[in-house]
Structure formats: structure tokens, C-alpha cells
Design an enzyme around this catalytic site. Structure first.
Site, PDB file in Angstrom:
ATOM      1  N   GLY A  70      -3.325  14.049  14.884  1.00 23.95           N
ATOM      2  CA  GLY A  70      -4.110  13.106  14.095  1.00 23.95           C
ATOM      3  C   GLY A  70      -3.946  11.678  14.577  1.00 23.95           C
ATOM      4  O   GLY A  70      -3.129  11.382  15.462  1.00 23.95           O
ATOM      5  N   VAL A  87      -2.637   9.072  13.087  1.00 24.95           N
ATOM      6  CA  VAL A  87      -1.296   8.527  12.843  1.00 24.95           C
ATOM      7  C   VAL A  87      -0.272   9.238  13.719  1.00 24.95           C
ATOM      8  O   VAL A  87       0.656   8.621  14.247  1.00 24.95           O
ATOM      9  CB  VAL A  87      -0.927   8.635  11.351  1.00 24.95           C
ATOM     10  CG1 VAL A  87       0.499   8.162  11.112  1.00 24.95           C
ATOM     11  CG2 VAL A  87      -1.892   7.808  10.508  1.00 24.95           C
ATOM     12  N   SER A 120      -4.389  22.903  16.420  1.00 23.79           N
ATOM     13  CA  SER A 120      -3.760  21.945  17.337  1.00 23.79           C
ATOM     14  C   SER A 120      -2.707  22.580  18.237  1.00 23.79           C
ATOM     15  O   SER A 120      -2.356  22.025  19.287  1.00 23.79           O
ATOM     16  CB  SER A 120      -3.098  20.812  16.539  1.00 23.79           C
ATOM     17  OG  SER A 120      -4.054  20.115  15.779  1.00 23.79           O
ATOM     18  N   ARG A 152       5.397   9.829  -3.250  1.00 22.83           N
ATOM     19  CA  ARG A 152       5.590   8.382  -3.402  1.00 22.83           C
ATOM     20  C   ARG A 152       6.086   7.965  -4.777  1.00 22.83           C
ATOM     21  O   ARG A 152       6.901   7.043  -4.892  1.00 22.83           O
ATOM     22  CB  ARG A 152       4.281   7.647  -3.084  1.00 22.83           C
ATOM     23  CG  ARG A 152       3.943   7.648  -1.609  1.00 22.83           C
ATOM     24  CD  ARG A 152       2.597   7.001  -1.352  1.00 22.83           C
ATOM     25  NE  ARG A 152       2.237   7.080   0.051  1.00 22.83           N
ATOM     26  CZ  ARG A 152       0.992   6.973   0.514  1.00 22.83           C
ATOM     27  NH1 ARG A 152       0.000   6.776  -0.349  1.00 22.83           N
ATOM     28  NH2 ARG A 152       0.743   7.054   1.797  1.00 22.83           N
ATOM     29  N   CYS A 175      -1.108   2.351   2.981  1.00 27.76           N
ATOM     30  CA  CYS A 175      -1.268   1.293   3.979  1.00 27.76           C
ATOM     31  C   CYS A 175      -1.551  -0.077   3.351  1.00 27.76           C
ATOM     32  O   CYS A 175      -0.956  -1.085   3.754  1.00 27.76           O
ATOM     33  CB  CYS A 175      -2.378   1.664   4.954  1.00 27.76           C
ATOM     34  SG  CYS A 175      -3.892   2.262   4.166  1.00 27.76           S
ATOM     35  N   GLN A 221     -11.074  -2.628   3.793  1.00 24.92           N
ATOM     36  CA  GLN A 221     -10.346  -1.576   4.499  1.00 24.92           C
ATOM     37  C   GLN A 221     -11.153  -0.928   5.612  1.00 24.92           C
ATOM     38  O   GLN A 221     -12.313  -0.557   5.450  1.00 24.92           O
ATOM     39  CB  GLN A 221      -9.864  -0.517   3.497  1.00 24.92           C
ATOM     40  CG  GLN A 221      -8.862  -1.094   2.518  1.00 24.92           C
ATOM     41  CD  GLN A 221      -8.340  -0.096   1.510  1.00 24.92           C
ATOM     42  OE1 GLN A 221      -8.213  -0.419   0.323  1.00 24.92           O
ATOM     43  NE2 GLN A 221      -8.022   1.114   1.936  1.00 24.92           N
ATOM     44  N   SER A 278     -10.369   3.436   9.869  1.00 21.30           N
ATOM     45  CA  SER A 278      -9.185   4.202  10.262  1.00 21.30           C
ATOM     46  C   SER A 278      -8.433   4.770   9.070  1.00 21.30           C
ATOM     47  O   SER A 278      -7.758   5.796   9.193  1.00 21.30           O
ATOM     48  CB  SER A 278      -8.231   3.324  11.083  1.00 21.30           C
ATOM     49  OG  SER A 278      -7.836   2.184  10.340  1.00 21.30           O
ATOM     50  N   LYS A 322      -2.896   3.359  -6.597  1.00 28.09           N
ATOM     51  CA  LYS A 322      -1.739   3.417  -5.690  1.00 28.09           C
ATOM     52  C   LYS A 322      -1.148   2.025  -5.520  1.00 28.09           C
ATOM     53  O   LYS A 322       0.074   1.839  -5.563  1.00 28.09           O
ATOM     54  CB  LYS A 322      -2.151   3.968  -4.319  1.00 28.09           C
ATOM     55  CG  LYS A 322      -2.431   5.451  -4.261  1.00 28.09           C
ATOM     56  CD  LYS A 322      -2.927   5.835  -2.866  1.00 28.09           C
ATOM     57  CE  LYS A 322      -3.359   7.284  -2.802  1.00 28.09           C
ATOM     58  NZ  LYS A 322      -3.942   7.634  -1.479  1.00 28.09           N
ATOM     59  N   HIS A 334      -6.841  -3.537   8.293  1.00 27.38           N
ATOM     60  CA  HIS A 334      -7.195  -3.846   6.906  1.00 27.38           C
ATOM     61  C   HIS A 334      -6.987  -5.336   6.626  1.00 27.38           C
ATOM     62  O   HIS A 334      -6.008  -5.935   7.083  1.00 27.38           O
ATOM     63  CB  HIS A 334      -6.295  -3.077   5.931  1.00 27.38           C
ATOM     64  CG  HIS A 334      -6.597  -1.610   5.821  1.00 27.38           C
ATOM     65  ND1 HIS A 334      -7.658  -1.005   6.424  1.00 27.38           N
ATOM     66  CD2 HIS A 334      -5.937  -0.623   5.132  1.00 27.38           C
ATOM     67  CE1 HIS A 334      -7.656   0.298   6.133  1.00 27.38           C
ATOM     68  NE2 HIS A 334      -6.624   0.541   5.349  1.00 27.38           N
TER      69      HIS A 334
END
Length: 335
Positions: free
Chosen positions: A10, A12, A38, A98, A128, A155, A158, A212, A241
Site C-alpha cells: 500500500g 503507507v 500482494s 486508537r 493523519c 485533505q 492520499s 477522530k 494535508h
């Protein structure tokens, strides 16, 4: 250290490979994991070809010191025990853990010591937009406690993944050729547009992305009563961003005080010279490590208010770099 990357194919995951090399992270052995699609792909890391293994419930993580995971919340939840059962520290880039009380949510410049309290061998990497915002809030909060934060985000594509970035490019190509653009990764066409909708709408009218920022900021800054209100907007930018931020502090802070605090803070670069048209922009911040701050000024609507503008690379500081910095902080400050 023996290091694993889960979700290696991916956007990231690929950034993890670049960041680990750029940061000269002490990797003695690297393992790459991904889905069945993958598996078998090969990626180069410091001159060596590393083949992606299919992520399975087995003992592949035996001996792994740190596992950087970025394969989605569902995968993180399903494989957390498999990844950590032999003692690996899982630094997870998804939203899975989180807000769990027994999982620290860490931005090293803000609450690095929280990384040493890991009863489940899991550390969560924040969202992010939250990461770059709290990096900028920390030096202000050190001057005077922040009471209230309002933020509007701009944003990049990505944030929705590599396929979303490709879709944005393709939309411009299609429109230039007179073709109807394909819309798949966003609610509407993003090219030549902005979309005030990121993630799922909640009962209170805010999106999950906006909530978030509300919840994660409180947890990272250890301020459970901090008021945070966000409006998150997708813009036709590739990977950095931007955020317009208004803060209210217990005592008024002058722009000069704020500028000096930002300049001294870790992980921040000040670009703030409006007379020379110097301010942070995604065009120049993409691919960079720090959070860039500019347009620092008083809030004309609030005697205790300050307003500023920040830009950060979403894939770097907003994801892979912050996770690697967490590991670096642990290594440098191990007690």
C-alpha cells in the site's frame, strides 16, 4: 532490529520502506507482509530484494522486534494477537486501537513517554490530521493552556489511499479528453472540486474523521475536557494535508510569542512572511518530514484567540514517519 511491515504494497507500506532507509533505522532483517494478492511481489530495501509474504495466523513474527502495520483496522484487529504473541511491538497505523484505554496513542513530539506503557504490545499511530495538528498545538499549550480548538482541514487524495491518488490523476486526464470521469474512491468527482465529507457521517452531524480529531486530540494531549471542533474537507491535492486552526488559550498569546515557540519546537518549520508571499503550501511540503506553520496572527473574533495555518505530508508525518519516530523515541529513551 528485526522489523516487519504489514501492508507493504500500500501507499503507507511503500512509504515505510523509504522512511526506514532515510532515517537509517537499525534494520538487521526486514520482513514484508500483505494479502494473498500482494504475496510474491518483491521490493528493494537498501540494495536487497525482499519478497512479500502472505499474512497468516502462524509463527512468522517470531523474533520480530517491531511490526509496522498499515493494512486497515479489520486486519489489525484480526492479526494483533498473531503479530504480538512472541513479543513483537506492534505500531499500528489503523483506527483499530486508537481509543482503547490500554493502547497508547502517540506523537513523539507531544507525548512520547506514553510509548512505554504498552500492556498489549500495541501502540496506535493517530489519524493523519490529528498528528500534524497536535504537533502544532503542543508549543502553544506549553505557553498557555488551550481551552478550545476549531480546525478546518484541506485533505489530500492520499488520505484515501494510493488508488484514490490514481483516480484523481485519471479524472483530470478524462476531463481534459472530454470523457466522463470515473468516480469510485470519493463521494463525488474530486478534480476541480472540494468535498466536505470524509468518512461516515455520525448522528451528531459530524463525520467519523472529524470525531477522530475531537477524541484523539484529547487523548494525546491528556486533556479530556479540551473542546475541539473540526470540519474535514477533501481537496484535489495529491499528498499533503493543510489545516486552518483557531485556538483559544487561558491567557492571550501574541503572534510574536507563538512564532518564537513554533520556531523552537521539535518537528516544526515556520514559514511566515506574508509580505514576501511566504507561507506553507502542499506544493512545496509534499515529501518533507516536518509540519510547516505560517499565517500566524491574532483571532479577531476572540481576545484570547490565535489563528495559524499548517501543512504536512499525509503519508510521511501523517502516517509512516510518525510510526518510525515512535520506534526511534523508544530506542533513544529506553529506560
Amino acid at each position: 532490529m528485526k522489523v516487519a511491515i504489514v501492508g507493504a504494497s500500500g501507499a503507507v507500506g511503500q512509504e515505510f520502506l523509504r522512511v526506514l532507509a532515510e532515517q537509517h533505522f537499525p534494520v538487521s532483517e526486514l520482513l514484508l507482509f500483505g494479502s494473498s494478492r500482494s504475496a510474491g511481489r518483491k521490493y528493494s530495501f537498501e540494495g536487497t530484494e525482499v519478497e512479500v509474504r502472505e499474512l497468516k495466523h502462524n509463527d512468522d513474527f517470531k523474533g520480530v522486534d517491531i511490526a509496522f502495520t498499515s493494512a486497515g483496522a479489520g486486519t489489525s484487529r484480526e492479526f494483533a494477537d498473531t503479530i504480538t504473541k512472541h513479543g513483537a511491538l506492534m505500531i499500528d497505523n489503523s483506527s483499530a486501537f486508537r481509543m482503547d484505554d490500554d493502547v497508547p496513542l502517540v506523537v513523539p513530539e507531544v507525548n512520547g513517554n506514553d510509548a512505554f506503557n504498552t500492556p498489549r504490545n500495541i501502540i496506535a499511530n493517530p489519524n493523519c490530521t490529528t498528528i500534524q495538528m497536535v504537533v502544532a498545538l503542543k508549543p502553544i499549550n506549553d505557553l498557555a493552556k488551550i481551552r478550545r480548538v476549531h480546525v478546518a482541514t484541506y485533505q489530500a487524495a492520499s488520505g484515501a489511499g494510493a488508488a484514490a491518488m490514481d483516480e484523481l490523476v485519471q479524472q483530470y486526464t478524462d476531463l481534459a479528453a472530454g470523457r466522463e470521469p470515473v468516480v469510485d474512491k470519493f463521494a463525488y468527482q474530486l478534480a476541480y472540486n472540494v468535498i466536505p465529507h470524509i468518512d461516515v457521517f455520525q448522528d451528531n452531524g459530524y463525520t467519523k474523521e472529524e470525531m477522530k480529531m475531537f477524541n484523539e486530540t484529547r487523548k494525546i494531549m491528556h486533556e479530556p475536557s479540551l473542546s475541539v471542533s473540526a470540519m474535514c474537507v477533501r481537496v484535489p491535492v495529491m499528498r499533503a494535508h493543510s489545516e486552518a486552526i483557531w485556538v483559544e488559550t487561558e491567557r492571550p498569546i501574541t503572534p510574536e510569542e507563538a512564532r518564537e515557540a513554533f520556531a523552537k519546537a521539535q518537528g516544526i518549520v515556520v514559514v511566515d512572511n506574508p509580505a514576501e508571499k511566504q507561507y506553507p503550501m502542499p506544493l512545496f511540503v509534499a515529501g518533507k518530514d516536518p509540519v510547516y506553520v505560517g499565517r500566524i496572527r491574532r483571532d479577531l473574533a476572540n481576545d484570547h484567540g490565535l489563528s495559524f495555518w499548517i501543512v504536512g505530508d499525509q503519508i510521511k508525518k501523517g502516517a509512516a514517519l510518525n510510526a518510525v519516530q515512535i520506534a526511534q523515541y523508544i530506542i533513544a529513551n529506553k529506560k
